[in-house]
Design an enzyme around this catalytic site. Structure first.
Site, short mmCIF file in Angstrom:
data_model
loop_
_atom_site.label_atom_id
_atom_site.label_comp_id
_atom_site.label_asym_id
_atom_site.label_seq_id
_atom_site.Cartn_x
_atom_site.Cartn_y
_atom_site.Cartn_z
N TYR B 438 1.02 -1.06 0.11
CA TYR B 438 -0.07 -0.03 -0.14
C TYR B 438 0.58 1.25 0.04
O TYR B 438 2.03 1.25 0.35
CB TYR B 438 -1.09 -0.04 1.22
CG TYR B 438 -0.80 -0.14 2.50
CD1 TYR B 438 0.64 -0.01 3.26
CD2 TYR B 438 -1.76 -0.57 3.42
CE1 TYR B 438 0.68 -0.07 4.47
CE2 TYR B 438 -1.37 -0.55 4.85
CZ TYR B 438 -0.27 -0.45 5.25
OH TYR B 438 0.06 -0.42 6.58
N GLU B 439 0.17 2.35 -0.34
CA GLU B 439 1.00 3.53 -0.53
C GLU B 439 2.01 3.56 -1.64
O GLU B 439 2.87 4.20 -1.53
CB GLU B 439 1.52 4.01 0.71
CG GLU B 439 1.93 5.73 0.96
CD GLU B 439 0.66 6.48 0.39
OE1 GLU B 439 -0.30 6.18 1.24
OE2 GLU B 439 0.79 7.45 -0.26
N GLY B 440 1.64 2.80 -2.78
CA GLY B 440 2.46 2.61 -3.94
C GLY B 440 3.57 1.41 -3.81
O GLY B 440 4.27 1.35 -2.64
N GLN B 445 7.53 2.75 -6.42
CA GLN B 445 8.59 3.42 -5.49
C GLN B 445 9.98 3.30 -6.45
O GLN B 445 10.34 4.56 -6.78
CB GLN B 445 8.89 2.91 -4.15
CG GLN B 445 7.59 2.69 -3.32
CD GLN B 445 7.26 4.15 -3.17
OE1 GLN B 445 7.69 5.01 -3.04
NE2 GLN B 445 5.67 3.99 -2.96
#
Lengths: 249, 598
Positions: B438-440, B445
Site C-alpha cells: 500500500y501507498e505505492g 517506488q
C-alpha cells in the site's frame, strides 16, 4: 494546602539488575533509570487531591544527582506545580534523606508530605517514618486510600491482616502503597508545559544538612538460583514433602 | 515478552545522525530540545508497552466483526483509542492553531515508530487521520470546515480516512469513476471505494472521509479528479453531529495481516447521495494527493522499521531463553541457549543492523522534510527538498522490503515455534507484508526513483548525495583499526557500485530507453537502500568511536554500534556490487522474454 511529594530516581522496574563483579553493589552504569513506582503513586495522589480542590500547590522534591531533574520533569508533566532538586553526587541513606526532606519541609511549610512507601532499589521503607519522627508529625504509612476533611485526614492502611482505618491530624506524612491509585499517563501537551515550570536546585549545604552515613554495605550478591522442581507421584508424597522437606505444614 | 521502545537508539539517531539541533534553529522548533524529545519518547514508550502492546496479538486473533453496515473492533481497541486521544497523542504533528502539538516530522516519526511497533493495526487509525488532517490543513480554504473539523480530528474525537482506491482504480488512479454532482453549496457523491483503512469502526463518534471523485463535466484521466470531504455523520455548524450521511460500509476484507485494522468497502450514495464538500479547487485532487505523498510514504516506510524492531526484540528474547543443543566446539556437553549458536547470532545481527540502518535512513529523511519546510534560505531549502524527494521512494520501498525479510528471519530464529501463531513471530511477518504494497508498491517506488528522481534530473540530486557519502569516507580515513578498515572498504565499494548503476540509469533515459531502466528499477532501489543505510551506519560508527574516546555515554551501546556496522559492511554492503551488476545487465533478459515464452 500545599503538598510536598518526594520522588526518587531508581533503576527502572523493567531492568534486570546485575551485581558488580566485586560484590560491592548493583551495577547501575548505563541502565535505564526512572521514577520509583511508589513515588509515582504518591504524585498521582497529590494531583487527585488538587483536582478535588484540597491541595492548592504540589511541590515535587528529589534528592540526588543532576539527572534526577528528569524524573522531576516527569512529575511536573503529570501535574506537579514546581520542583526542587537537592543535588549531590553523594550516596543518600534513609536518615539523610529524611533530614534533607525535613529541611525542605521547614522551608516550604506543606500540610502534607506524600512519598512512596519504599524505593524499589534498596527497599528500605524507612524515609517516610523517619521524616515524620524528625518533624514530630503524625504518619499514615502504606496508604491505600486518603481522604482529607478540614484539619484531619482519614487513611486506610494496608496491614498484614487486611485494612486498617486511621484518622490523623494535619500536618502528616503519608506513604503510598501499591493500591492507593493507578498513576495517569502523561499527556503530550503537558510534557511541553513541564519544561516551563520552575525547578530550583539546592545543595545539602544550602539546607545545612550533613550527609552522614550510618549504614555500611558489606556485600551484595545475586539471589540463589532456584532449584528445578520435581514431579510428585501422588498427593501422599506431596503432603510428605510439604511436611518433612519444606516444613510448611 | 512485551515490546519496549528502543529509545536509546532512537535518540542517538535523532540527535547525532538526523541533526535535531539544526531543527532547533527554526523558531517553531526551538523548544523541541533533546531533553523534551527524550521525555516524549519515554512517555510514548510507556503508553505503547502498557496499552497498545497487550492488545496486539489478541487483536490479530480476534479481528473485527461486521454486521449491519457497522464494524465492531477487537476487544480493548475502543478503550485504548480513548486513552490514546486523551493523552494527546492524536495531535502530535498537527498545527498548534487547531490544538495540535506541532512537533517536527523527525520527532513525530519516532513517536509513530513506537505505535507501529507496539500495534501496527492500531497505529493505522491515527496515521490515516493525520493524512486527512493534512489534506484539510493544506488544501481546504473553507474556514467553516477547517474550524469545525480540524480541532475534532486533532483531539481524536473524530478519525479520518483516505478514499482513493476503487475496484478498477488501484495503482492507476486516473481510472477513478466515483461521481460528485453539485447541489447548492455542496455535492452529492456516488460510487464505491475499496481498501479503506479504518473506514468504519466504533472507536470514535464520527469518521471524516476524504474522497477522490469526478465532477460531471470533468476531463478524462488524472486531470479530472477532485477531492471531497464526506463525513459519516453530517456536522452542524456548532460542531454537533447531525443525520447519518449516505456513506455506508458494505463489507470488510479478510486479510493476511493487520487483522485488527478494519479495511472497509464503502458505498457512497446508494440512497440519496452522500453529502460532501469540495476541498480546494475542482480537478486538483490528484495534485493535492501528491503534495502529501512524501509524508505518507515516509509513514509507511517506517512500518518496515517498526515491525522489524518488534520482530528483533521478540527473536532476541527467544534466543536467550530457548535451550537447545550444545555450543559448537565445546566438550562440556552442557545445553545452551540458542543465542550461543553462530548462525542464530548471524540472524540476530542481520535483524539488528538492518533495523538500525533503516531507522537511520527514515529519520534522516524525516529531518530533511522538516528542513524542506522550514529552512529560511531558499537554496538550502531547495537542496533539502531535492534530497528528500530522492530518498522517500528508498525509505518506502527499501525499509518495507527489509521489514518482510527481517520478520521472516524472526520466524527462522524461533524454528518450528515461529511457524506457530502462539509465539507472535508469524504475526510480524504477516503484518509486515502489506507495507510493500500500500501507498505505492515497491515497483512503483522504484519507478519513481529511477524516473522522476534520478532520470529526470540526470542524476544531479543523487550526485549531491554521493558527495556527502564521500565526506563520510574521508572521516573514516582518520580512524585506525580493523573494524573501520572494513567499514570504510564496504562503504567505498558500495558507493562505487551505486555510482556505476546511477550512471547507467541516467544513460537509459538519455537514450530514451525507459523500459530498461524500469526493468532494473527494483534492483537499483535495493542497491540504493543498502548504500544509504551503510552510509548512515558508517556515520553512526564514526560518532560512536568519538564518544568512546571521549568516554561519554553508554560504552556498551557504542561498542555494539561499531560491531553492528562492521557486520552490515560485510553482509549488506558486500551485496552492492552484485546488485549493480543486476541493474546494468539484468534488464536484457527481462525484456527479451516475450509474453508467450513465460
Amino acid at each position: 494546602m500545599k503538598i510536598l511529594v518526594a520522588v526518587k530516581r531508581v533503576v527502572d522496574y523493567n531492568v534486570k539488575v546485575r551485581v558488580k563483579s566485586d560484590g560491592s553493589d548493583v551495577d547501575i552504569a548505563n541502565v535505564k533509570m526512572s521514577m520509583n513506582p511508589f513515588d509515582e503513586i504518591a504524585v498521582e495522589e497529590a494531583i487527585r487531591l488538587q483536582e478535588a480542590g484540597i491541595a492548592t500547590e504540589i511541590i515535587l522534591v528529589s534528592l540526588g544527582v543532576k539527572a534526577c531533574q528528569d524524573i522531576l520533569r516527569t512529575g511536573l508533566a503529570m501535574g506537579g506545580d514546581r520542583a526542587i532538586l537537592v543535588e549531590t553526587d553523594e550516596e543518600i541513606q534513609p536518615l539523610s534523606a529524611a533530614k534533607l526532606l525535613k529541611a525542605v519541609v521547614e522551608k516550604e511549610q506543606p500540610k502534607m508530605v506524600i512519598l512512596g512507601k519504599q524505593a524499589i532499589d534498596d527497599d528500605a521503607n524507612q524515609t517516610g517514618q523517619m521524616l515524620a519522627a524528625l518533624l514530630g508529625w503524625g504518619q499514615a504509612t502504606f496508604a491505600s486510600k486518603v481522604t482529607v476533611a478540614g484539619e484531619q485526614a482519614t487513611v486506610i492502611r494496608e496491614i498484614d491482616g487486611g485494612l486498617e482505618t486511621i484518622a490523623v491530624k494535619l500536618p502528616v506524612v503519608v506513604t503510598a502503597d501499591l493500591r492507593l491509585n493507578e498513576p495517569r499517563y502523561v499527556k503530550l501537551p503537558n510534557i511541553m508545559k513541564a519544561k516551563k515550570k520552575p525547578l530550583d536546585v539546592l545543595t545539602p549545604a544550602d539546607l545545612g544538612v550533613n550527609l552522614t552515613k550510618n549504614l555500611v554495605t558489606l556485600k551484595v550478591q545475586e539471589p540463589p538460583v532456584r532449584k528445578a522442581g520435581v514431579k510428585v507421584a501422588d498427593v501422599q508424597s506431596l503432603v510428605d514433602k510439604l511436611k518433612n522437606e519444606a516444613k510448611v505444614i | 515478552m512485551s515490546y519496549h521502545a528502543p529509545t536509546q537508539d532512537m535518540l542517538f539517531v535523532i540527535n547525532e545522525l538526523a541533526g535535531l539541533s539544526e531543527l532547533n534553529a527554526f523558531e517553531e522548533y526551538a523548544e523541541i530540545t533533546p531533553d523534551v524529545v527524550e521525555s516524549i519518547l519515554e512517555e510514548a514508550g510507556k503508553f505503547a508497552t502498557d496499552i497498545l502492546d497487550p492488545i496486539n496479538h489478541s487483536g490479530d486473533k480476534e479481528g473485527n466483526q461486521f454486521a449491519n453496515n457497522a464494524v465492531t473492533t477487537a476487544t480493548g481497541f475502543k478503550e485504548a483509542y480513548a486513552q490514546f486521544a486523551e493523552a494527546g497523542w492524536t495531535g502530535v504533528a498537527s498545527s498548534p492553531d487547531y490544538g495540535g502539538q506541532g512537533l517536527p516530522s523527525l520527532v513525530s516519526t519516532a513517536v509513530a515508530e513506537i505505535w507501529k511497533s507496539a500495534n501496527m493495526a492500531f497505529s493505522l487509525c491515527p496515521m490515516l487521520t493525520q493524512g486527512a488532517i493534512e489534506a484539510l490543513m493544506h488544501h481546504c480554504s473553507d474556514e467553516s470546515i477547517r474550524s469545525v473539523y480540524l480541532p475534532k480530528m486533532i483531539e481524536g474525537t473524530w478519525t479520518g480516512t483516505m478514499n482513493l482506491t476503487e475496484p478498477s482504480a488501484g495503482s492507476d488512479l486516473s481510472a477513478v469513476r466515483s461521481k460528485a454532482v453539485p447541489e447548492g453549496d455542496h455535492y452529492r457523491l456516488y460510487g464505491q471505494k475499496i481498501f479503506i483503512t479504518w473506514g468504519e469502526h466504533d472507536v470514535a463518534e464520527n469518521i471524516i472521509h476524504l474522497v477522490l471523485a469526478r465532477l460531471p463535466d470533468a476531463p478524462e484521466g488524472v486531470k479530472g479528479i477532485s477531492l471531497f470531504v464526506v463525513p459519516k455523520f453530517l456536522v452542524n455548524a456548532d460542531g454537533s453531529l447531525g443525520a447519518r450521511n449516505d456513506a455506508y460500509c458494505v463489507s470488510i476484507e479478510h486479510k493476511l495481516g493487520i487483522n485488527a485494522s478494519p479495511t472497509a468497502v464503502i458505498a457512497f450514495g446508494d440512497n440519496e447521495g452522500a453529502l460532501g464538500y469540495m476541498v480546494g479547487e475542482p480537478n486538483q485532487g490528484l495534485k493535492y494527493m501528491f503534495t502529501m505523498m512524501n509524508h505518507a510514504r515516509l509513514a509507511v516506510g517506517l512500518e518496515g522499521v517498526a515491525i522489524s524492531e518488534r520482530a528483533y526484540q521478540r527473536a532476541l528474547a527467544y534466543a536467550k531463553d530457548r535451550i537447545q543443543g550444545v555450543e559448537i566446539g565445546s566438550r562440556t556437553g552442557q545445553k545452551v541457549a540458542i543465542i550461543k549458536h553462530p548462525d542464530v547470532r548471524r540472524m540476530l545481527l542481520t535483524m539488528k543492523s538492518v533495523t538500525e540502518a533503516t531507522r537511520a535512513v527514515a529519520y534522516y529523511g524525516a529531518a530533511l522534510l522538516d528542513k524542506a519546510g522550514h529552512e529560511p534560505d531558499d537554496a538550502v531549502r531547495a537542496e533539502a527538498q531535492s534530497q528528500v524527494d530522492l530518498l522517500i521512494p528508498v525509505v518506502k520501498g527499501w525499509c518495507t522490503e527489509m521489514g518482510v525479510e527481517l520478520t521472516s528471519l524472526g520466524i527462522q530464529v524461533h524454528g518450528g515455534m515461529g511457524y506457530i501463531e502462539e509465539t507472535g513471530a508469524a504475526q510480524h511477518f504477516r503484518d509486515a507484508r502489506i507495507a510493500t504494497i500500500y501507498e505505492g508498491t515497491t515497483g512503483i517506488q522504484a519507478n519513481d526513483l529511477v524516473g522522476r528522481k534520478v532520470g529526470l534530473d540526470k542524476g544531479v540530486a543523487a550526485q549531491a548525495l554521493f558527495v556527502k557519502i564521500k565526506a563520510t569516507l574521508a572521516d573514516l580515513e582518520t580512524v585506525h583499526g580493523d573494524d573501520f578498515a572494513v567499514i570504510r572498504q564496504g562503504l567505498s565499494t558500495g558507493l562505487e557500485a551505486l555510482t556505476t548503476a546511477t550512471a547507467w540509469i541516467v544513460q537509459q533515459y538519455a537514450e530514451k530507453n525507459p523500459q530498461a531502466a524500469n526493468a532494473s528499477s527494483v534492483a537499483y532501489l535495493r542497491l540504493f537502500g543498502y548504500v544509504v543505510g551503510g552510509w548512515q551506519m558508517a556515520r553512526a560508527a564514526f560518532i560512536a568511536q568519538q564518544k568512546l574516546q571521549q568516554s561519554s555515554g553508554n560504552h556498551a551501546f557504542f561498542e555494539a554500534k561499531i560491531i553492528s556496522t562492521r557486520f552490515y559492511a560485510d553482509y549488506m554492503l558486500s551485496q552492492a556490487a552484485g546488485l549493480s551488476h543486476a541493474v546494468t545487465q539484468g534488464s536484457v533478459a527481462i525484456l527479451a522474454m516475450s509474453d508467450e515464452l513465460f
